[in-house]
Design a protein around this motif. Structure first.
Motif, mmCIF file in Angstrom:
data_model
loop_
_atom_site.group_PDB
_atom_site.id
_atom_site.type_symbol
_atom_site.label_atom_id
_atom_site.label_comp_id
_atom_site.label_asym_id
_atom_site.label_seq_id
_atom_site.Cartn_x
_atom_site.Cartn_y
_atom_site.Cartn_z
ATOM 1 N N ARG A 1 68.736 5.815 -76.367
ATOM 2 C CA ARG A 1 69.325 7.149 -76.150
ATOM 3 C C ARG A 1 69.323 7.955 -77.439
ATOM 4 O O ARG A 1 69.134 9.163 -77.438
ATOM 5 N N ARG A 2 69.534 7.262 -78.537
ATOM 6 C CA ARG A 2 69.576 7.921 -79.847
ATOM 7 C C ARG A 2 68.212 8.584 -80.158
ATOM 8 O O ARG A 2 68.159 9.632 -80.787
ATOM 9 N N ILE A 3 67.114 7.962 -79.722
ATOM 10 C CA ILE A 3 65.786 8.575 -79.926
ATOM 11 C C ILE A 3 65.767 9.978 -79.313
ATOM 12 O O ILE A 3 65.325 10.944 -79.934
ATOM 13 N N PHE A 4 66.274 10.065 -78.069
ATOM 14 C CA PHE A 4 66.260 11.363 -77.375
ATOM 15 C C PHE A 4 67.144 12.368 -78.100
ATOM 16 O O PHE A 4 66.814 13.541 -78.206
ATOM 17 N N GLU A 5 68.288 11.844 -78.611
ATOM 18 C CA GLU A 5 69.234 12.719 -79.307
ATOM 19 C C GLU A 5 68.613 13.268 -80.593
ATOM 20 O O GLU A 5 68.685 14.454 -80.869
ATOM 21 N N VAL A 6 67.972 12.374 -81.371
ATOM 22 C CA VAL A 6 67.383 12.789 -82.650
ATOM 23 C C VAL A 6 66.287 13.824 -82.422
ATOM 24 O O VAL A 6 66.157 14.793 -83.159
ATOM 25 N N LYS A 7 65.499 13.614 -81.375
ATOM 26 C CA LYS A 7 64.378 14.521 -81.109
ATOM 27 C C LYS A 7 64.784 15.752 -80.292
ATOM 28 O O LYS A 7 63.973 16.652 -80.119
ATOM 29 N N ALA A 8 66.018 15.734 -79.760
ATOM 30 C CA ALA A 8 66.430 16.744 -78.775
ATOM 31 C C ALA A 8 65.414 16.776 -77.637
ATOM 32 O O ALA A 8 64.958 17.831 -77.194
ATOM 33 N N ARG A 9 65.056 15.564 -77.195
ATOM 34 C CA ARG A 9 64.049 15.423 -76.134
ATOM 35 C C ARG A 9 64.753 15.248 -74.794
ATOM 36 O O ARG A 9 65.707 14.474 -74.709
ATOM 37 N N PRO A 10 64.298 15.933 -73.743
ATOM 38 C CA PRO A 10 64.956 15.742 -72.446
ATOM 39 C C PRO A 10 64.759 14.319 -71.941
ATOM 40 O O PRO A 10 63.688 13.735 -72.125
ATOM 41 N N PHE A 11 65.787 13.774 -71.283
ATOM 42 C CA PHE A 11 65.713 12.380 -70.816
ATOM 43 C C PHE A 11 64.651 12.181 -69.737
ATOM 44 O O PHE A 11 64.297 11.057 -69.418
ATOM 45 N N VAL A 12 64.138 13.264 -69.174
ATOM 46 C CA VAL A 12 63.115 13.126 -68.134
ATOM 47 C C VAL A 12 61.727 12.865 -68.710
ATOM 48 O O VAL A 12 60.779 12.646 -67.970
ATOM 49 N N ASP A 13 61.594 12.917 -70.043
ATOM 50 C CA ASP A 13 60.282 12.715 -70.674
ATOM 51 C C ASP A 13 60.194 11.271 -71.191
ATOM 52 O O ASP A 13 60.823 10.925 -72.179
ATOM 53 N N ALA B 1 58.629 4.082 -78.940
ATOM 54 C CA ALA B 1 58.451 5.021 -80.052
ATOM 55 C C ALA B 1 57.669 6.262 -79.633
ATOM 56 O O ALA B 1 56.459 6.203 -79.488
ATOM 57 N N PRO B 2 58.355 7.375 -79.433
ATOM 58 C CA PRO B 2 57.651 8.646 -79.276
ATOM 59 C C PRO B 2 57.339 9.199 -80.671
ATOM 60 O O PRO B 2 57.701 8.577 -81.673
ATOM 61 N N SER B 3 56.686 10.324 -80.733
ATOM 62 C CA SER B 3 56.395 10.917 -82.041
ATOM 63 C C SER B 3 57.698 11.294 -82.746
ATOM 64 O O SER B 3 58.676 11.695 -82.108
ATOM 65 N N ALA B 4 57.691 11.164 -84.085
ATOM 66 C CA ALA B 4 58.916 11.339 -84.875
ATOM 67 C C ALA B 4 59.106 12.797 -85.300
ATOM 68 O O ALA B 4 59.161 13.116 -86.488
ATOM 69 N N ASN B 5 59.183 13.672 -84.299
ATOM 70 C CA ASN B 5 59.354 15.105 -84.581
ATOM 71 C C ASN B 5 60.359 15.675 -83.582
ATOM 72 O O ASN B 5 60.606 15.073 -82.548
ATOM 73 N N PRO B 6 60.905 16.857 -83.862
ATOM 74 C CA PRO B 6 61.759 17.470 -82.848
ATOM 75 C C PRO B 6 60.911 17.805 -81.617
ATOM 76 O O PRO B 6 59.743 18.174 -81.761
ATOM 77 N N PHE B 7 61.483 17.649 -80.449
ATOM 78 C CA PHE B 7 60.771 17.881 -79.193
ATOM 79 C C PHE B 7 60.108 19.271 -79.212
ATOM 80 O O PHE B 7 60.742 20.266 -79.536
ATOM 81 N N LEU C 1 59.056 7.368 -83.810
ATOM 82 C CA LEU C 1 60.487 7.172 -84.009
ATOM 83 C C LEU C 1 60.887 5.993 -83.125
ATOM 84 O O LEU C 1 60.929 6.114 -81.906
ATOM 85 N N ALA C 2 61.165 4.848 -83.767
ATOM 86 C CA ALA C 2 61.214 3.595 -83.019
ATOM 87 C C ALA C 2 62.619 3.074 -82.775
ATOM 88 O O ALA C 2 63.527 3.251 -83.595
ATOM 89 N N ALA C 3 62.765 2.387 -81.628
ATOM 90 C CA ALA C 3 63.989 1.635 -81.302
ATOM 91 C C ALA C 3 63.583 0.391 -80.534
ATOM 92 O O ALA C 3 62.550 0.367 -79.863
ATOM 93 N N ILE C 4 64.432 -0.638 -80.623
ATOM 94 C CA ILE C 4 64.183 -1.877 -79.873
ATOM 95 C C ILE C 4 64.375 -1.614 -78.377
ATOM 96 O O ILE C 4 65.336 -0.946 -77.984
ATOM 97 N N ILE C 5 63.441 -2.134 -77.557
ATOM 98 C CA ILE C 5 63.426 -1.726 -76.139
ATOM 99 C C ILE C 5 64.595 -2.250 -75.309
ATOM 100 O O ILE C 5 64.852 -1.743 -74.232
ATOM 101 N N SER C 6 65.288 -3.272 -75.818
ATOM 102 C CA SER C 6 66.413 -3.800 -75.029
ATOM 103 C C SER C 6 67.741 -3.139 -75.411
ATOM 104 O O SER C 6 68.792 -3.484 -74.861
ATOM 105 N N ASP C 7 67.702 -2.196 -76.347
ATOM 106 C CA ASP C 7 68.925 -1.585 -76.856
ATOM 107 C C ASP C 7 69.072 -0.156 -76.296
ATOM 108 O O ASP C 7 68.563 0.810 -76.868
#
Ligand code: AMP
Ligand code: MG
Length: 339
Positions: A47-59, A140-146, A36-42
């Motif tokens: 943040r949206r990656i973490f939101e979509v995955k419900a991934r904690p910001f510490v990961d 880009a982390p894996s494109a699945n829910p955390f 699940l990809a985003a541009i690194i300067s944005d």
């Protein structure tokens, strides 16, 4: 509305690159799992990656780059370390090996979860590389829910987070099917933090020195990323077994017949082993002859299929801890940890 699954073509790549540039996050194929990809300067997109995955910001996230010079733009390394990195890139990249190195100031704290290190890899998938050529580095982390099973085809992504993203670029099934090996190069000795298709022995052969092999340190603390005790889990109860023919499958509970799946490593095993009460279960296998690469390629896909078939439990055989079998073991043990 759900994500549009785009066929692999130049037009699709253009659409995806435009979406990334305008701040969207999109799912892309790699040779390991879908990302699940985003541009690194944005930072907003990150943040949206973490939101979509419900991934904690510490990961923290892995950054994907096209080549060695793009990698060097993100990290600080000594000449000595450069030598090792150069040899590993030459031997295994593009491919499923992630380097953990000291980050440059310019790398966003959102990517690294505030750490002073950044994880970077050069993916091999031709479509991902073409996107990178046009977009620049992507986190880009894996494109699945955390915490859920990793996605190895576009349909897996669509089923789990398809309602949260605009596009999934379809690059077929992932050839490897397991996440990259993570190699920590920041300490006195290089160490494997996550096992994958590139093994410690392969790395040692290239470097001509010993590294610290993968040690399954487990923690419930998400600030020890990659070491979460529970991860990659199906919803269905998962139990693991080795060779043991004496595993007994419960087939009745509270006046109800249980629906159980047994997942063997190979067709041969499935046809020769006898588990107690096996006749009451449905039998599947992960490969024809027990080839570990084939098992790795199929494991997340089969577990996801079984997870959607309303079984009460899945019993899965675990492979020997050699080669990519070490990584398969690791994923299965974490997948079963919550049950
Ligand atoms: P994935 O979900 O496949 O993108 O994997 C990301 C994993 O890479 C994290 O869960 C960590 O285990 C590891 N990782 C990434 N960046 C770092 C970092 N700076 N320090 C330690 N581990 C990291
Ligand atoms: Mg993941």
């Amino acid at each position: 509305m759900g994500a549009e699954i785009l066929p692999s073509s130049g037009v699709s790549i253009q659409l995806v690159v435009d979406a990334l540039r305008s701040g969207e996050v999109v799912a892309l194929p790699t040779e390991t799992v879908y990302g699940l990809a985003a541009i690194i300067s944005d930072d907003v997109a990150l943040r949206r990656i973490f939101e979509v995955k419900a991934r904690p910001f510490v990961d923290p996230l892995i950054v994907h780059v096209l080549d060695l010079s793009s990698l060097l733009n993100l990290v600080q390394i000594s000449d000595d370390l450069f030598n090792g990195v150069y040899r590993l890139v030459d031997a295994f990249c593009p491919g499923p090996l992630t380097f953990l190195l000291k980050k440059r100031k310019s790398v966003s704290d959102i990517i690294t979860a505030g750490k002073k290190t950044v994880a970077v890899r050069l993916p091999a998938h031709t479509i991902f590389r073409e996107v990178l050529r046009q977009s620049g580095p992507l986190a880009a982390p894996s494109a699945n829910p955390f915490g859920y099973l990793s996605p190895t085809c576009a349909a897996h992504v669509s089923a789990s987070i398809g309602d949260k993203i605009p596009y999934i670029l379809d690059g077929g099934t992932c050839t490897i099917g397991l996440e990259s090996t993570i190699l920590d190069l920041t300490g006195k000795h290089f160490a494997i933090l996550r096992p994958g298709a590139i093994t410690a022995e392969m790395i040692e052969d290239v470097l001509g020195k010993k590294i610290v092999p993968y040690r399954p340190l487990v923690s419930a603390d998400p600030s020890a990323p990659g070491m979460l005790k529970q991860h990659y889990s199906p919803r269905t109860r998962l139990r693991l077994f080795e060779q043991s023919p004496e595993v007994e499958i419960p087939h009745f509970q509270e006046n109800r017949a249980l629906k159980t799946a047994i997942l063997y490593l190979s067709r041969e095993e499935a046809q020769s082993r006898k588990i107690i009460n096996e006749e009451k279960a449905t039998v599947f296998w992960l490969s024809e002859n027990g080839n570990l690469n084939e098992i790795a390629h199929n494991i997340f896909d089969l577990l996801q299929r079984l997870d959607n078939m309303n079984f009460d439990a899945i019993y899965c055989q675990i492979p020997q801890k050699i080669d990519i079998g070490i990584a398969i073991n690791d994923r299965l043990i974490r997948a079963a940890a919550k049950f």
